[in-house]
Design an enzyme around this catalytic site. Structure first.
Site, PDB file in Angstrom:
ATOM      1  N   ASN A   9      -3.075   4.035  44.996  1.00 31.20           N
ATOM      2  CA  ASN A   9      -4.005   3.935  46.116  1.00 31.20           C
ATOM      3  C   ASN A   9      -3.791   5.198  46.932  1.00 31.20           C
ATOM      4  OD1 ASN A   9      -5.459   3.447  48.401  1.00 31.20           O
ATOM      5  ND2 ASN A   9      -4.240   1.690  49.103  1.00 31.20           N
ATOM      6  N   LYS A  11      -5.360   6.253  49.417  1.00 35.49           N
ATOM      7  CA  LYS A  11      -5.655   6.097  50.851  1.00 35.49           C
ATOM      8  C   LYS A  11      -6.479   7.315  51.334  1.00 35.49           C
ATOM      9  CE  LYS A  11      -1.651   3.152  51.254  1.00 35.49           C
ATOM     10  NZ  LYS A  11      -0.577   2.595  52.079  1.00 35.49           N
ATOM     11  N   HIS A  95      -7.352  -4.433  51.523  1.00 33.06           N
ATOM     12  CA  HIS A  95      -6.047  -3.825  51.807  1.00 33.06           C
ATOM     13  C   HIS A  95      -5.656  -4.131  53.260  1.00 33.06           C
ATOM     14  CE1 HIS A  95      -2.921  -0.840  52.451  1.00 33.06           C
ATOM     15  NE2 HIS A  95      -2.764  -0.847  51.135  1.00 33.06           N
ATOM     16  N   GLU A  97      -4.471  -2.314  55.491  1.00 37.44           N
ATOM     17  CA  GLU A  97      -4.908  -1.306  56.460  1.00 37.44           C
ATOM     18  C   GLU A  97      -6.358  -1.560  56.875  1.00 37.44           C
ATOM     19  OE1 GLU A  97      -3.691   1.991  54.066  1.00 37.44           O
ATOM     20  OE2 GLU A  97      -1.611   1.407  54.399  1.00 37.44           O
ATOM     21  N   GLU A 167       1.083  -7.305  48.711  1.00 40.56           N
ATOM     22  CA  GLU A 167       1.622  -6.193  49.489  1.00 40.56           C
ATOM     23  C   GLU A 167       2.139  -6.714  50.823  1.00 40.56           C
ATOM     24  OE1 GLU A 167      -0.196  -2.244  47.894  1.00 40.56           O
ATOM     25  OE2 GLU A 167      -1.253  -2.877  49.701  1.00 40.56           O
ATOM     26  N   GLY A 173       4.671   1.800  53.166  1.00 45.54           N
ATOM     27  CA  GLY A 173       4.922   3.095  53.788  1.00 45.54           C
ATOM     28  C   GLY A 173       6.177   3.128  54.650  1.00 45.54           C
ATOM     29  N   SER A 213       6.144   0.421  49.106  1.00 42.33           N
ATOM     30  CA  SER A 213       7.291   1.306  48.837  1.00 42.33           C
ATOM     31  C   SER A 213       7.811   1.175  47.410  1.00 42.33           C
ATOM     32  CB  SER A 213       8.416   1.078  49.855  1.00 42.33           C
ATOM     33  OG  SER A 213       7.965   1.381  51.168  1.00 42.33           O
TER      34      SER A 213
HETATM   35  P1  13P Z   1       3.335   2.739  49.797  1.00 40.71           P
HETATM   36  O1  13P Z   1       3.612   2.742  48.317  1.00 40.71           O
HETATM   37  O2  13P Z   1       3.158   4.086  50.387  1.00 40.71           O
HETATM   38  O3  13P Z   1       4.312   1.865  50.547  1.00 40.71           O
HETATM   39  O4  13P Z   1       1.895   2.033  49.967  1.00 40.71           O
HETATM   40  C1  13P Z   1       1.657   0.825  49.340  1.00 40.71           C
HETATM   41  C2  13P Z   1       0.217   0.491  49.470  1.00 40.71           C
HETATM   42  O5  13P Z   1      -0.271   0.213  50.536  1.00 40.71           O
HETATM   43  C3  13P Z   1      -0.599   0.546  48.249  1.00 40.71           C
HETATM   44  O6  13P Z   1      -1.846  -0.023  48.458  1.00 40.71           O
END
Ligand code: 13P
Length: 253
Positions: A9, A11, A95, A97, A167, A173, A213
């Site tokens: 992803n 982002k 997601h 976010e 997740e 992150g 992560s």
């Molecule tokens: P990270 O791997 O940066 O923690 O992000 C995970 C994520 O949100 C994947 O959609």
């Protein structure tokens, strides 16, 4: 046996002009891993470059969101038909976010997921609790609600076009990963709820990814869990070598 699926992803990272090099680097580094589905979900503006770079490789292009209406006056939105026409195969939906910053709800997750599957694309539907919800002992409650509301109306026939990503918001992150046992516990719950929704046999075929992560150093132990069928990767998907190392861990399972 469910085929493992490792999806990046991206982002809001990676320029259109940087896209081909990253996709090609991943394709090159993972040549021959036919037992893993490899997906790059990119910003919408990177999609044409990603689709072109994926051609002739085993890497499959994906998007990070889609609107539920087929067309119309929805300034700034992108329909599932547009994504399919551009060559996209997978779409991330719901997601955390988007839930946190852009007003995504279980209801809009359901509308988007239904539209994605109807368009013949595969939906990667994200669920997960915040740290406050975990500390309050509400993990099961949150996951069950997100699953039941977000996947309302789906049936066994939709199973092959559905991937779930667990997740935990506190692991995204942050460098803080769920332990393999913590993740497996929630993955087992997700599969049980899926069984209630679409039937046990269909639920057994749905891939459930872990995200938060995931890195080359922890991928193998997470992917060794019974109900962890892959990963949805943020930061570590932005470099071909770290993403390829996670794919290698999945291929070795
Ligand atoms: P990270 O791997 O940066 O923690 O992000 C995970 C994520 O949100 C994947 O959609």
């Amino acid at each position: 046996m469910r085929k493992k699926i490792i999806a990046g992803n991206w982002k809001m990272n990676i320029l259109p002009s940087e896209t081909a090099a990253l996709v090609k680097g991943i394709a090159e580094a993972t040549k021959g891993y036919s037992n893993v589905d490899v997906v790059c979900c990119t910003p919408a503006i990177d999609i044409p470059a990603a689709v072109a770079a994926c051609a002739g490789t085993a890497v499959q292009p994906g998007a990070e969101n889609a609107h539920w209406e087929p067309s119309g006056a929805y300034t700034g939105e992108i329909s599932t038909g547009m994504l399919a026409d551009a060559g996209v195969k997978y779409v991330i939906i719901g997601h955390s976010e988007r839930r946190q910053y852009f007003g995504e709800t279980d209801e809009t997750v359901c509308k988007r997921t239904t539209a994605v599957i109807k368009a013949g694309l595969t939906a990667i539907v994200c669920v997960g609790e915040t740290l406050a919800e975990r500390d309050a002992g509400k993990v099961d409650e949150v996951i069950v609600r997100q699953m039941k509301e977000g996947l309302k109306g789906l049936s066994a026939a939709d199973a092959s076009k559905l991937v779930i990503a667990y997740e935990p918001v506190w692991a995204i992150g942050t460098g803080r990963t769920a332990t393999p046992e913590q993740a497996q516990e929630v993955h087992a719950l997700i599969r049980k709820v899926l069984g209630d929704l679409i039937g046990i046999d269909a639920a057994e075929t749905v891939r459930i990814q872990y995200g938060g992560s995931m890195k080359p150093g922890n991928a193998a132990e997470l992917l060794a869990q019974k109900d962890i069928d892959g990963g949805l990767i943020g930061g570590a998907a932005l470099k071909a070598d770290s993403f390829a190392a996670i794919i290698a861990a999945a291929a070795a399972k």
